[in-house]
Design an enzyme around this catalytic site. Structure first.
Site, PDB file in Angstrom:
ATOM      1  N   ILE A 440       0.833  -1.207   0.000  1.00  0.00           N
ATOM      2  CA  ILE A 440       0.000   0.000   0.000  1.00  0.00           C
ATOM      3  C   ILE A 440       0.868   1.257   0.000  1.00  0.00           C
ATOM      4  O   ILE A 440       0.559   2.241  -0.680  1.00  0.00           O
ATOM      5  CB  ILE A 440      -0.939   0.009   1.221  1.00  0.00           C
ATOM      6  CG1 ILE A 440      -1.884  -1.200   1.174  1.00  0.00           C
ATOM      7  CG2 ILE A 440      -1.731   1.313   1.305  1.00  0.00           C
ATOM      8  CD1 ILE A 440      -2.724  -1.386   2.413  1.00  0.00           C
ATOM      9  N   HIS A 441       1.974   1.240   0.742  1.00  0.00           N
ATOM     10  CA  HIS A 441       2.872   2.390   0.807  1.00  0.00           C
ATOM     11  C   HIS A 441       3.219   2.916  -0.586  1.00  0.00           C
ATOM     12  O   HIS A 441       3.541   2.143  -1.486  1.00  0.00           O
ATOM     13  CB  HIS A 441       4.189   1.993   1.498  1.00  0.00           C
ATOM     14  CG  HIS A 441       4.142   2.088   2.983  1.00  0.00           C
ATOM     15  ND1 HIS A 441       4.905   1.285   3.800  1.00  0.00           N
ATOM     16  CD2 HIS A 441       3.453   2.905   3.818  1.00  0.00           C
ATOM     17  CE1 HIS A 441       4.682   1.587   5.064  1.00  0.00           C
ATOM     18  NE2 HIS A 441       3.810   2.558   5.102  1.00  0.00           N
ATOM     19  N   GLU A 442       3.211   4.237  -0.746  1.00  0.00           N
ATOM     20  CA  GLU A 442       3.669   4.906  -1.973  1.00  0.00           C
ATOM     21  C   GLU A 442       2.993   4.391  -3.233  1.00  0.00           C
ATOM     22  O   GLU A 442       3.604   4.269  -4.280  1.00  0.00           O
ATOM     23  CB  GLU A 442       5.201   4.794  -2.109  1.00  0.00           C
ATOM     24  CG  GLU A 442       5.966   5.386  -0.962  1.00  0.00           C
ATOM     25  CD  GLU A 442       5.565   6.824  -0.654  1.00  0.00           C
ATOM     26  OE1 GLU A 442       5.215   7.553  -1.599  1.00  0.00           O
ATOM     27  OE2 GLU A 442       5.590   7.212   0.522  1.00  0.00           O
ATOM     28  N   GLY A 443       1.710   4.100  -3.121  1.00  0.00           N
ATOM     29  CA  GLY A 443       0.950   3.652  -4.284  1.00  0.00           C
ATOM     30  C   GLY A 443       0.705   2.169  -4.256  1.00  0.00           C
ATOM     31  O   GLY A 443       1.640   1.373  -4.228  1.00  0.00           O
ATOM     32  N   GLN A 448       0.423   1.096  -9.216  1.00  0.00           N
ATOM     33  CA  GLN A 448       1.669   0.779  -9.926  1.00  0.00           C
ATOM     34  C   GLN A 448       1.366   0.084 -11.251  1.00  0.00           C
ATOM     35  O   GLN A 448       2.054   0.321 -12.258  1.00  0.00           O
ATOM     36  CB  GLN A 448       2.562  -0.122  -9.056  1.00  0.00           C
ATOM     37  CG  GLN A 448       2.893   0.423  -7.679  1.00  0.00           C
ATOM     38  CD  GLN A 448       3.588   1.768  -7.712  1.00  0.00           C
ATOM     39  OE1 GLN A 448       4.383   2.048  -8.602  1.00  0.00           O
ATOM     40  NE2 GLN A 448       3.290   2.618  -6.740  1.00  0.00           N
TER      41      GLN A 448
END
Length: 592
Positions: A440-443, A448
């Site tokens: 989940i982090h950073e997209g 992605q």
């Protein structure tokens, strides 16, 4: 085994035997360095990670940050570790000497950071965010802003954040509502709420430099109207800016990283006698999202490295446990002493799967780091362009593949431990919880996959995809040139898989129906990622070819596992993609 945090031997193999990182010292940008300085900073990173970061990893999980309504309280060991990190000069290690950095190659620094993420990802997140913040400002801010905010961050006196998401907008930044009102003195006053801001408040540093996305009234709609602002917690003279917390979020993992819901301009503080958080525009108005992508792309690679490191330390601990834990006897043997569980084929299967995931991921992260170094320092424009093009198509893979498959490695590490694995007496259950955040982090994976299929492989008429497939083709040829039958077979398998990438991509976009194509982007990301990792494993197997040690045999075994057990997973995924399946599109949400 030299460490249960990270493998120094594997890093040495990847950096020097495979990537030949020492060659970077021949370039002007890195000419002040040598193999000796590289090894010194790697050894220092191992020492600091082992001494200051790893010992409180469990404690910071059990005693997460608290907020008393005025201040955030964090375990003291966190600050001690961060002070040691900063005093060693590591915040600026890969940054330019212009801002006080060491100007180390990014490849070497990525290997250094692997130690810290594996030892304690939660504590490491504070300098990670600070470095990304400082790098963005060094590239896009004014000289005055660099002196005022970047230099103190490089010294470790200030820490940084990235403040993008809002409660009502999530990942859809077009819908942010934080506004920035221009003032007569050239500053802005910001008003709005942000959410999920890691490192958003603490007492770990003298100041916190927030990079905030906001809209200037009257600007264009959607993402075209987003601007970027520096909003410090404290202004000159240590006056408190109008930034407060609505509260902190409590996560299943990375608990030692305070995760906040900050409010800008609620009037709790009134700098200059009026409400509004004082902000300083970075660069030009309405270019904020373009600037922020500098930090976001760096953070995507950072999360991929963190996921890799968490999976790697879990693997090392599972391997250590399996070698030491006696249980059962070989099939057909009814008496005699019990044997270590590593002797059982199914346990070896789980260990080999972990090895293939984590060592493959680490190699991918370091390869992407070499592309950053080539983009910065290669001697010709064509080399720099090539590196940028490859990095563009590999970044979503480098973020998402480790987030999925090194999490799978953590799952297997728990399984290897058996009943001990899901107890808090062993580290592997925490590693799993920590790593579960990284998809989940950073997209998310979905974001992605949209980036990969919707932009990266289609940009410039597919130039990035063509370059990647050509590069993989060079590895296939090199495998055949070894004269080794098995490596040649791996190359043939890889060539067939890359052919499927080419045909599936063409089929998905043939009808120019983006809705159908992108509905299947998650399957595309997974298949594409597995092919990329098969390529990375063939590269490692070629580098290990001809060496007769347990380490090199292990590399060969992991490559063999990946080609026999993992690469075949892509066939049904490509078949699904080629069918242009509409199952999810045609589903009425009321049927769920």
């Amino acid at each position: 085994m030299d460490s249960l945090i990270m493998s120094a031997r594997d890093l040495e193999f990847l950096l020097y035997d495979w990537l030949d990182t020492a060659r970077l010292t021949e370039r002007e940008l890195y000419s002040e360095h040598s193999r000796e300085t590289f090894d010194q900073v790697l050894d220092l990173s191992r020492e600091l990670a082992t001494r200051y970061f790893a010992p409180h990893n469990r404690a910071s999980d059990l005693h997460e940050p608290t907020f008393d309504g005025e201040k955030v309280h964090i375990l003291p060991e966190v600050k001690q570790a961060l002070d040691a990190f900063a005093e060693a000069g590591l915040i600026g290690a890969a940054m330019s000497e212009r801002v006080g950095g060491m100007q180390l190659p990014h490849t070497i620094f990525t290997a250094c950071m692997a130690w810290f993420y594996a030892a304690n990802a939660a504590t490491t997140s504070y300098p990670m965010l600070t470095m990304g913040n400082a790098n963005l400002l060094a590239a896009h801010a004014s000289d005055e802003q660099i002196e005022q905010f970047v230099l103190p961050m490089v010294e470790g006196r200030y820490f940084g954040t990235m403040a993008l998401s809002e409660p009502q907008a999530g990942s859809n930044l077009a819908d942010i509502t934080t506004r920035a009102e221009p003032q007569d003195d050239g500053t802005y006053r910001l008003f709005g709420r942000k959410m999920w801001i890691s490192g958003g408040d603490h007492e770990l540093s003298e100041n916190i430099v927030h990079l905030v996305l906001a809209k200037i009234p009257g600007g264009p709609g959607g993402t075209r109207g987003i601007s970027l602002f520096i909003v410090p917690k404290y202004l000159a003279g240590q006056e408190h800016n109008d930034v407060v917390l609505a509260g902190i979020n409590h996560k299943m993992g990375w608990r030692g990283t305070v995760n906040t819901a900050p409010v800008f301009g609620d009037g709790a503080f009134t700098p200059g006698g009026r409400p509004g958080a004082v902000g300083y525009l970075v660069g030009e108005p309405n270019q904020g999202l373009a600037y922020m992508f500098h930090m976001m792309n760096e953070a995507r690679l950072g999360i991929g490295l963190a996921a890799t490191a968490m999976g790697y330390t879990g693997y090392l601990k599972a391997l250590d446990y399996a070698r030491a834990r006696p249980q059962g006897r070989p099939i057909g043997v009814k008496g005699g002493p019990q044997v270590p569980i590593a002797d059982h084929p199914d346990v070896r299967r789980m260990l080999l799967a972990q090895k293939s995931y984590v060592e493959g991921s680490l190699a991918l992260q370091l390869y992407c780091a070499t592309l950053i170094d080539d983009r910065r320092s290669a001697t010709t424009e064509s080399e720099r362009t090539r590196a940028e093009t490859l990095l563009r198509v590999l970044t979503p893979i480098a973020k998402s593949w480790p987030s999925q498959w090194c999490l799978a490695a953590n799952d297997l590490a728990i399984q290897v431990h058996g009943g001990a694995g899901y107890t808090r007496d062993y580290d592997v259950e925490q590693h799993y919880r920590d790593n579960r955040l990284n998809p989940i982090h950073e997209g998310t994976h979905g974001i992605q996959s949209l980036d990969l299929l919707g932009r990266a492989v289609t940009a410039e008429n597919g130039a990035a995809l063509s370059l990647l497939l050509d590069t993989i083709g060079e590895t296939v040829a090199a495998a055949g040139a070894t004269g080794d039958a098995e490596l040649g077979n791996f190359g043939d398998d890889l060539a067939r898989a890359t052919g499927r990438i080419a045909t599936s991509t063409a089929l998905l976009w043939k009808g120019m129906d983006p809705e159908t194509a992108l509905a299947n982007s998650a399957a595309y990301l997974e298949a594409f990622g597995h092919v990329v990792l098969a390529w990375i494993w063939l590269e490692q197997a070629i580098a290990a070819h001809g060496h007769d040690t347990a380490f090199h045999h292990g590399k060969r075994a992991a490559a063999r596992y990946f080609y026999r057990w993992e690469l075949p997973r892509t066939t049904p995924l490509f078949d699904l993609l080629d069918s242009l399946d509409r199952t999810t599109l045609d589903l009425d949400p009321s049927w769920l």
